[in-house]
Design a protein around this motif. Sequence first.
Motif, PDB file in Angstrom:
ATOM      1  N   PRO A 106       0.899  -0.752   0.114  1.00 17.28           N
ATOM      2  CA  PRO A 106       0.028  -0.404  -0.289  1.00 17.28           C
ATOM      3  C   PRO A 106       0.897   1.325  -0.217  1.00 17.28           C
ATOM      4  O   PRO A 106       1.966   1.225   0.842  1.00 17.28           O
ATOM      5  CB  PRO A 106      -0.690  -0.653   0.923  1.00 17.28           C
ATOM      6  CG  PRO A 106      -0.604  -1.615   1.442  1.00 17.28           C
ATOM      7  CD  PRO A 106       0.411  -2.175   1.319  1.00 17.28           C
ATOM      8  N   LEU A 108       0.129   3.783   1.405  1.00 13.65           N
ATOM      9  CA  LEU A 108       0.248   4.309   2.607  1.00 13.65           C
ATOM     10  C   LEU A 108       1.363   3.869   3.662  1.00 13.65           C
ATOM     11  O   LEU A 108       1.836   4.817   4.201  1.00 13.65           O
ATOM     12  CB  LEU A 108      -1.579   4.307   3.051  1.00 13.65           C
ATOM     13  CG  LEU A 108      -1.211   4.950   4.853  1.00 13.65           C
ATOM     14  CD1 LEU A 108      -1.115   6.586   4.895  1.00 13.65           C
ATOM     15  CD2 LEU A 108      -3.036   5.139   5.353  1.00 13.65           C
ATOM     16  N   GLN A 110       4.290   2.579   2.390  1.00  9.96           N
ATOM     17  CA  GLN A 110       4.833   3.988   2.201  1.00  9.96           C
ATOM     18  C   GLN A 110       5.421   4.724   2.013  1.00  9.96           C
ATOM     19  O   GLN A 110       6.473   4.875   2.578  1.00  9.96           O
ATOM     20  CB  GLN A 110       5.267   2.747   0.100  1.00  9.96           C
ATOM     21  CG  GLN A 110       5.484   1.712  -0.482  1.00  9.96           C
ATOM     22  CD  GLN A 110       4.891   1.948  -1.868  1.00  9.96           C
ATOM     23  OE1 GLN A 110       5.176   2.980  -2.350  1.00  9.96           O
ATOM     24  NE2 GLN A 110       4.484   1.197  -2.344  1.00  9.96           N
ATOM     25  N   LEU A 111       4.125   5.258   2.446  1.00  9.80           N
ATOM     26  CA  LEU A 111       3.936   6.864   3.230  1.00  9.80           C
ATOM     27  C   LEU A 111       5.124   6.413   4.104  1.00  9.80           C
ATOM     28  O   LEU A 111       6.311   7.911   5.082  1.00  9.80           O
ATOM     29  CB  LEU A 111       2.945   7.515   2.983  1.00  9.80           C
ATOM     30  CG  LEU A 111       2.804   8.030   1.709  1.00  9.80           C
ATOM     31  CD1 LEU A 111       1.240   8.588   1.984  1.00  9.80           C
ATOM     32  CD2 LEU A 111       3.942   9.683   1.485  1.00  9.80           C
ATOM     33  N   ILE A 112       4.490   5.559   4.885  1.00 10.75           N
ATOM     34  CA  ILE A 112       4.449   6.099   6.833  1.00 10.75           C
ATOM     35  C   ILE A 112       6.106   5.900   6.790  1.00 10.75           C
ATOM     36  O   ILE A 112       7.129   6.146   7.715  1.00 10.75           O
ATOM     37  CB  ILE A 112       3.805   5.281   7.584  1.00 10.75           C
ATOM     38  CG1 ILE A 112       2.423   5.911   7.615  1.00 10.75           C
ATOM     39  CG2 ILE A 112       4.396   4.840   9.164  1.00 10.75           C
ATOM     40  CD1 ILE A 112       1.671   4.856   8.413  1.00 10.75           C
ATOM     41  N   ALA A 143       6.421  12.147   1.065  1.00 10.95           N
ATOM     42  CA  ALA A 143       6.030  12.096   0.352  1.00 10.95           C
ATOM     43  C   ALA A 143       6.450  11.491  -0.913  1.00 10.95           C
ATOM     44  O   ALA A 143       5.750  11.415  -1.658  1.00 10.95           O
ATOM     45  CB  ALA A 143       4.885  13.271   0.107  1.00 10.95           C
ATOM     46  N   THR A 211      -4.889  11.343  -5.002  1.00 10.78           N
ATOM     47  CA  THR A 211      -3.942  10.260  -4.264  1.00 10.78           C
ATOM     48  C   THR A 211      -2.633  12.081  -3.539  1.00 10.78           C
ATOM     49  O   THR A 211      -2.360  10.974  -1.925  1.00 10.78           O
ATOM     50  CB  THR A 211      -2.748   9.768  -4.873  1.00 10.78           C
ATOM     51  OG1 THR A 211      -3.621   8.667  -5.837  1.00 10.78           O
ATOM     52  CG2 THR A 211      -1.955   8.588  -3.936  1.00 10.78           C
ATOM     53  N   SER A 213      -3.858  13.207  -1.176  1.00 13.29           N
ATOM     54  CA  SER A 213      -4.311  13.178  -0.777  1.00 13.29           C
ATOM     55  C   SER A 213      -3.778  12.463   1.381  1.00 13.29           C
ATOM     56  O   SER A 213      -3.653  13.005   2.390  1.00 13.29           O
ATOM     57  CB  SER A 213      -5.755  13.457   0.191  1.00 13.29           C
ATOM     58  OG  SER A 213      -6.244  12.090  -0.708  1.00 13.29           O
ATOM     59  N   LEU A 214      -3.151  11.592   0.941  1.00 16.59           N
ATOM     60  CA  LEU A 214      -2.538  10.214   1.980  1.00 16.59           C
ATOM     61  C   LEU A 214      -2.201  11.042   2.764  1.00 16.59           C
ATOM     62  O   LEU A 214      -1.066  10.924   3.561  1.00 16.59           O
ATOM     63  CB  LEU A 214      -2.099   9.324   1.050  1.00 16.59           C
ATOM     64  CG  LEU A 214      -3.124   8.761   0.158  1.00 16.59           C
ATOM     65  CD1 LEU A 214      -2.195   7.235  -0.438  1.00 16.59           C
ATOM     66  CD2 LEU A 214      -3.916   7.958   1.186  1.00 16.59           C
ATOM     67  N   VAL A 215      -1.341  12.174   1.598  1.00 10.27           N
ATOM     68  CA  VAL A 215       0.498  12.283   2.215  1.00 10.27           C
ATOM     69  C   VAL A 215      -0.019  13.455   3.921  1.00 10.27           C
ATOM     70  O   VAL A 215       1.428  13.536   4.640  1.00 10.27           O
ATOM     71  CB  VAL A 215       1.157  13.770   1.493  1.00 10.27           C
ATOM     72  CG1 VAL A 215       1.698  13.384   0.383  1.00 10.27           C
ATOM     73  CG2 VAL A 215       0.723  14.702   0.881  1.00 10.27           C
ATOM     74  N   SER A 216      -1.183  13.507   4.283  1.00  9.76           N
ATOM     75  CA  SER A 216      -1.627  14.317   5.745  1.00  9.76           C
ATOM     76  C   SER A 216      -1.430  13.545   6.451  1.00  9.76           C
ATOM     77  O   SER A 216      -1.346  14.503   7.753  1.00  9.76           O
ATOM     78  CB  SER A 216      -2.935  14.374   5.328  1.00  9.76           C
ATOM     79  OG  SER A 216      -4.266  13.626   5.638  1.00  9.76           O
ATOM     80  N   ILE A 217      -0.725  12.082   6.125  1.00 14.72           N
ATOM     81  CA  ILE A 217      -1.176  11.171   7.785  1.00 14.72           C
ATOM     82  C   ILE A 217       0.707  11.749   8.118  1.00 14.72           C
ATOM     83  O   ILE A 217       0.841  11.210   8.567  1.00 14.72           O
ATOM     84  CB  ILE A 217      -0.753   9.551   6.669  1.00 14.72           C
ATOM     85  CG1 ILE A 217      -1.200   9.178   7.764  1.00 14.72           C
ATOM     86  CG2 ILE A 217       0.203   9.430   6.268  1.00 14.72           C
ATOM     87  CD1 ILE A 217      -2.213   8.803   9.248  1.00 14.72           C
TER      88      ILE A 217
END
Length: 290
Positions: A106, A108, A110-112, A143, A211, A213-217
């Motif tokens: 996912p 997400l 990878q971002l984390i 990000a 997509t 918007s996922l970087v808000s995490i």
Amino acid sequence: MPAAQPGRIVPAAYWTQRILALALTLGVIAAGLIVSRSDQVQWSVIPQYFFDASILQGIRLTLILTFLAIAAGLVGGIILAMLRGSGNSVLVGFAYLYIWFFRGTPLLVQLIFWFNIQLFLPEIGFGSHSIPTNALISSFTAAMLALGLNEAAYMSEIVRGGILAVDRGQSEAATALGYTPYQTFRHIIMPQALRVIIPPIGNQTISMLKTTSLVSIVAAQDLLTRVQNIYAKNFLVIELLFVAASWYLIMTSIAIVMQAWIERRFSQEGPARASSGAPRWSFNQLLWRG
């Protein structure tokens, strides 16, 4: 009832479709009335935040992330496509492994991962010269790494499909005219492959706008992060989410119009289609021949 005139075409009455269309229309109107008349939503404050400076800065970062991620993904996708067609088992294996990993995990996650990379790599450097990972990998950098590396895996398949859609005879004709492999790829293959590549790239760009918007995490201060920062203070959650949704709709609508315009420009000479039974590209011959 008068008889139908000879030769006159009487359209069939699809009553099921008409009833369904009426039911959907009434449902949409009812939902709109319920939402608009809700006492829990302060509709009057929405215009106040629509052009708020913080919101506009978030939109700017969202567009920057989208552009850089698509650009990095396209470059990485071309490289991966070339590696897959190299004929070298190590290069082919690397390309397959890369695509398998980034498409199979996912975004997400990878971002984390990139945001917390300092947990197992505290410093980055060589010898006595090193930089703390926290100073080098900011939320924006994390990000960009996650979005760009992930997008490259998908772009590689798009690029490969576009190149394989071009008739192999084009390469043979270019070789007969004395073109180098790079000249063939740059001036003969890619202009034709772009007609096949551009539509999915446009879809990927539109998808990337949302997509991001996922970087808000990881608090990258994009549009959604800015909205969350505001409603965390004033508790106008629905109102601010409506502002964010409206801006996403505006940006994607503009992207859709631009995609349609670009597609028309590249399709003026007709789609790049090979005749049935024509030989397709061998990547090894196209990109790596001696």
